[in-house]
Write a protein that holds these residues in place. Structure first.
Motif, PDB file in Angstrom:
ATOM      1  N   THR A   1      42.148 -41.102  47.931  1.00  0.00           N
ATOM      2  CA  THR A   1      40.751 -41.232  48.353  1.00  0.00           C
ATOM      3  C   THR A   1      40.601 -42.325  49.398  1.00  0.00           C
ATOM      4  O   THR A   1      39.503 -42.597  49.851  1.00  0.00           O
ATOM      5  CB  THR A   1      39.807 -41.508  47.158  1.00  0.00           C
ATOM      6  OG1 THR A   1      40.266 -42.642  46.448  1.00  0.00           O
ATOM      7  CG2 THR A   1      39.720 -40.309  46.239  1.00  0.00           C
ATOM      8  N   SER A   2      41.715 -42.934  49.793  1.00  0.00           N
ATOM      9  CA  SER A   2      41.662 -43.922  50.869  1.00  0.00           C
ATOM     10  C   SER A   2      42.157 -43.281  52.165  1.00  0.00           C
ATOM     11  O   SER A   2      43.001 -42.384  52.150  1.00  0.00           O
ATOM     12  CB  SER A   2      42.529 -45.139  50.538  1.00  0.00           C
ATOM     13  OG  SER A   2      43.902 -44.815  50.643  1.00  0.00           O
ATOM     14  N   LYS A   3      41.623 -43.754  53.270  1.00  0.00           N
ATOM     15  CA  LYS A   3      42.024 -43.223  54.578  1.00  0.00           C
ATOM     16  C   LYS A   3      43.524 -43.411  54.812  1.00  0.00           C
ATOM     17  O   LYS A   3      44.218 -42.491  55.235  1.00  0.00           O
ATOM     18  CB  LYS A   3      41.224 -43.920  55.681  1.00  0.00           C
ATOM     19  CG  LYS A   3      41.514 -43.423  57.062  1.00  0.00           C
ATOM     20  CD  LYS A   3      40.665 -44.126  58.104  1.00  0.00           C
ATOM     21  CE  LYS A   3      41.001 -43.625  59.483  1.00  0.00           C
ATOM     22  NZ  LYS A   3      40.219 -44.306  60.522  1.00  0.00           N
ATOM     23  N   GLU A   4      44.020 -44.596  54.484  1.00  0.00           N
ATOM     24  CA  GLU A   4      45.436 -44.882  54.700  1.00  0.00           C
ATOM     25  C   GLU A   4      46.314 -44.039  53.785  1.00  0.00           C
ATOM     26  O   GLU A   4      47.379 -43.581  54.177  1.00  0.00           O
ATOM     27  CB  GLU A   4      45.732 -46.367  54.467  1.00  0.00           C
ATOM     28  CG  GLU A   4      45.053 -47.302  55.427  1.00  0.00           C
ATOM     29  CD  GLU A   4      43.628 -47.678  54.978  1.00  0.00           C
ATOM     30  OE1 GLU A   4      43.172 -47.212  53.905  1.00  0.00           O
ATOM     31  OE2 GLU A   4      42.980 -48.438  55.711  1.00  0.00           O
ATOM     32  N   GLY A   5      45.862 -43.849  52.550  1.00  0.00           N
ATOM     33  CA  GLY A   5      46.628 -43.058  51.597  1.00  0.00           C
ATOM     34  C   GLY A   5      46.775 -41.614  52.022  1.00  0.00           C
ATOM     35  O   GLY A   5      47.857 -41.025  51.921  1.00  0.00           O
ATOM     36  N   ILE A   6      45.691 -41.051  52.519  1.00  0.00           N
ATOM     37  CA  ILE A   6      45.733 -39.660  52.990  1.00  0.00           C
ATOM     38  C   ILE A   6      46.643 -39.553  54.204  1.00  0.00           C
ATOM     39  O   ILE A   6      47.464 -38.640  54.306  1.00  0.00           O
ATOM     40  CB  ILE A   6      44.322 -39.151  53.306  1.00  0.00           C
ATOM     41  CG1 ILE A   6      43.540 -39.001  52.004  1.00  0.00           C
ATOM     42  CG2 ILE A   6      44.356 -37.834  54.072  1.00  0.00           C
ATOM     43  CD1 ILE A   6      42.077 -38.746  52.181  1.00  0.00           C
ATOM     44  N   GLU A   7      46.531 -40.518  55.105  1.00  0.00           N
ATOM     45  CA  GLU A   7      47.386 -40.520  56.292  1.00  0.00           C
ATOM     46  C   GLU A   7      48.855 -40.630  55.894  1.00  0.00           C
ATOM     47  O   GLU A   7      49.717 -39.913  56.412  1.00  0.00           O
ATOM     48  CB  GLU A   7      46.987 -41.689  57.193  1.00  0.00           C
ATOM     49  CG  GLU A   7      47.643 -41.692  58.544  1.00  0.00           C
ATOM     50  CD  GLU A   7      47.132 -42.811  59.432  1.00  0.00           C
ATOM     51  OE1 GLU A   7      47.831 -43.120  60.413  1.00  0.00           O
ATOM     52  OE2 GLU A   7      46.048 -43.373  59.166  1.00  0.00           O
TER      53      GLU A   7
ATOM     54  N   ILE B   1      35.070 -34.715  44.750  1.00  0.00           N
ATOM     55  CA  ILE B   1      34.519 -34.132  45.989  1.00  0.00           C
ATOM     56  C   ILE B   1      35.156 -34.830  47.184  1.00  0.00           C
ATOM     57  O   ILE B   1      35.663 -34.181  48.103  1.00  0.00           O
ATOM     58  CB  ILE B   1      32.983 -34.250  46.039  1.00  0.00           C
ATOM     59  CG1 ILE B   1      32.330 -33.336  45.000  1.00  0.00           C
ATOM     60  CG2 ILE B   1      32.461 -33.920  47.445  1.00  0.00           C
ATOM     61  CD1 ILE B   1      30.831 -33.571  44.810  1.00  0.00           C
ATOM     62  N   ARG B   2      35.140 -36.156  47.160  1.00  0.00           N
ATOM     63  CA  ARG B   2      35.703 -36.916  48.280  1.00  0.00           C
ATOM     64  C   ARG B   2      37.197 -36.650  48.428  1.00  0.00           C
ATOM     65  O   ARG B   2      37.707 -36.491  49.542  1.00  0.00           O
ATOM     66  CB  ARG B   2      35.462 -38.411  48.087  1.00  0.00           C
ATOM     67  CG  ARG B   2      35.962 -39.224  49.271  1.00  0.00           C
ATOM     68  CD  ARG B   2      35.437 -40.647  49.225  1.00  0.00           C
ATOM     69  NE  ARG B   2      35.735 -41.306  50.469  1.00  0.00           N
ATOM     70  CZ  ARG B   2      36.730 -42.175  50.623  1.00  0.00           C
ATOM     71  NH1 ARG B   2      37.495 -42.494  49.603  1.00  0.00           N
ATOM     72  NH2 ARG B   2      36.955 -42.733  51.782  1.00  0.00           N
ATOM     73  N   LEU B   3      37.898 -36.604  47.319  1.00  0.00           N
ATOM     74  CA  LEU B   3      39.333 -36.342  47.338  1.00  0.00           C
ATOM     75  C   LEU B   3      39.646 -35.041  48.071  1.00  0.00           C
ATOM     76  O   LEU B   3      40.467 -35.012  48.987  1.00  0.00           O
ATOM     77  CB  LEU B   3      39.868 -36.289  45.909  1.00  0.00           C
ATOM     78  CG  LEU B   3      41.328 -35.906  45.716  1.00  0.00           C
ATOM     79  CD1 LEU B   3      42.223 -37.018  46.221  1.00  0.00           C
ATOM     80  CD2 LEU B   3      41.609 -35.644  44.252  1.00  0.00           C
ATOM     81  N   GLN B   4      38.983 -33.961  47.693  1.00  0.00           N
ATOM     82  CA  GLN B   4      39.268 -32.673  48.307  1.00  0.00           C
ATOM     83  C   GLN B   4      38.762 -32.613  49.748  1.00  0.00           C
ATOM     84  O   GLN B   4      39.439 -32.091  50.626  1.00  0.00           O
ATOM     85  CB  GLN B   4      38.658 -31.532  47.484  1.00  0.00           C
ATOM     86  CG  GLN B   4      38.933 -30.158  48.043  1.00  0.00           C
ATOM     87  CD  GLN B   4      40.410 -29.791  48.090  1.00  0.00           C
ATOM     88  OE1 GLN B   4      41.247 -30.430  47.473  1.00  0.00           O
ATOM     89  NE2 GLN B   4      40.734 -28.741  48.812  1.00  0.00           N
ATOM     90  N   ARG B   5      37.587 -33.180  49.990  1.00  0.00           N
ATOM     91  CA  ARG B   5      37.014 -33.146  51.346  1.00  0.00           C
ATOM     92  C   ARG B   5      37.941 -33.863  52.324  1.00  0.00           C
ATOM     93  O   ARG B   5      38.253 -33.335  53.395  1.00  0.00           O
ATOM     94  CB  ARG B   5      35.626 -33.803  51.345  1.00  0.00           C
ATOM     95  CG  ARG B   5      34.975 -33.830  52.722  1.00  0.00           C
ATOM     96  CD  ARG B   5      33.670 -34.598  52.723  1.00  0.00           C
ATOM     97  NE  ARG B   5      33.792 -35.975  52.296  1.00  0.00           N
ATOM     98  CZ  ARG B   5      34.307 -36.968  53.041  1.00  0.00           C
ATOM     99  NH1 ARG B   5      34.774 -36.721  54.260  1.00  0.00           N
ATOM    100  NH2 ARG B   5      34.358 -38.200  52.578  1.00  0.00           N
ATOM    101  N   THR B   6      38.418 -35.041  51.947  1.00  0.00           N
ATOM    102  CA  THR B   6      39.304 -35.785  52.845  1.00  0.00           C
ATOM    103  C   THR B   6      40.684 -35.144  52.935  1.00  0.00           C
ATOM    104  O   THR B   6      41.309 -35.180  53.987  1.00  0.00           O
ATOM    105  CB  THR B   6      39.412 -37.261  52.429  1.00  0.00           C
ATOM    106  OG1 THR B   6      39.834 -37.345  51.076  1.00  0.00           O
ATOM    107  CG2 THR B   6      38.092 -37.988  52.604  1.00  0.00           C
ATOM    108  N   ALA B   7      41.134 -34.552  51.846  1.00  0.00           N
ATOM    109  CA  ALA B   7      42.447 -33.898  51.863  1.00  0.00           C
ATOM    110  C   ALA B   7      42.495 -32.746  52.856  1.00  0.00           C
ATOM    111  O   ALA B   7      43.538 -32.491  53.454  1.00  0.00           O
ATOM    112  CB  ALA B   7      42.808 -33.407  50.468  1.00  0.00           C
ATOM    113  N   ILE B   8      41.376 -32.051  53.017  1.00  0.00           N
ATOM    114  CA  ILE B   8      41.358 -30.934  53.971  1.00  0.00           C
ATOM    115  C   ILE B   8      40.835 -31.348  55.336  1.00  0.00           C
ATOM    116  O   ILE B   8      40.690 -30.514  56.231  1.00  0.00           O
ATOM    117  CB  ILE B   8      40.566 -29.717  53.425  1.00  0.00           C
ATOM    118  CG1 ILE B   8      39.087 -30.033  53.238  1.00  0.00           C
ATOM    119  CG2 ILE B   8      41.198 -29.204  52.140  1.00  0.00           C
ATOM    120  CD1 ILE B   8      38.231 -28.829  52.873  1.00  0.00           C
ATOM    121  N   GLY B   9      40.549 -32.650  55.494  1.00  0.00           N
ATOM    122  CA  GLY B   9      40.134 -33.164  56.799  1.00  0.00           C
ATOM    123  C   GLY B   9      38.706 -32.826  57.181  1.00  0.00           C
ATOM    124  O   GLY B   9      38.399 -32.723  58.362  1.00  0.00           O
TER     125      GLY B   9
END
Length: 133
Positions: free
Chosen positions: A94-100, A17-25
């Protein structure tokens, strides 16, 4: 009376859930608003503290524009524990830096520059720590 506790599947679902939620911002608050629940409840789902019921999981999948099967993709069969994503990809995304980092990397159009960035990251990962040198 037997109390229900959460297990590895609940943690896997929460991570996905977190992975997809953060991936789409999308924020936890926004997802909670869509579902009619608090962002604190979203946090509990994502940490695997609370179980996600079937109807709620379908609503989450709809809100995140993924099929319900997305939340189970890393399980090979019933009874298995969640597999570790290859090379820590799940941890990265799933990390903020990783997504960025992933978003910025995908915007690089020059293949040579992408290769140079990968080489630099690999070198940084294998370099001795400052306190070791």
């Amino acid at each position: 009376m037997v109390t229900k506790s959460t297990g590895p599947v609940d943690k896997l679902i929460g991570t996905r859930i977190r992975l997809q939620r953060t991936a789409i911002g999308m924020s936890q608050e926004k997802l909670g608003d869509i579902l009619g629940i608090t962002f604190q409840q979203i946090q509990k789902y994502e940490k695997g503290t609370n179980r996600v019921g079937a109807a709620r999981l379908q609503a989450i999948a709809d809100a995140l524009s993924v099929p319900v099967s997305f939340f189970f993709e890393q399980r090979s069969s019933v009874g298995d524990t969640p597999d570790a994503a290859p090379y820590g990809i799940q941890d990265l995304l799933t990390s903020k830096e990783g997504i960025e980092l992933a978003r910025a990397f995908l915007k690089i159009e020059n293949p040579a520059m992408r290769r140079a960035l990968v080489d630099m990251a690999r070198a940084a990962a294998t370099a001795p720590r400052a306190e070791e040198s």
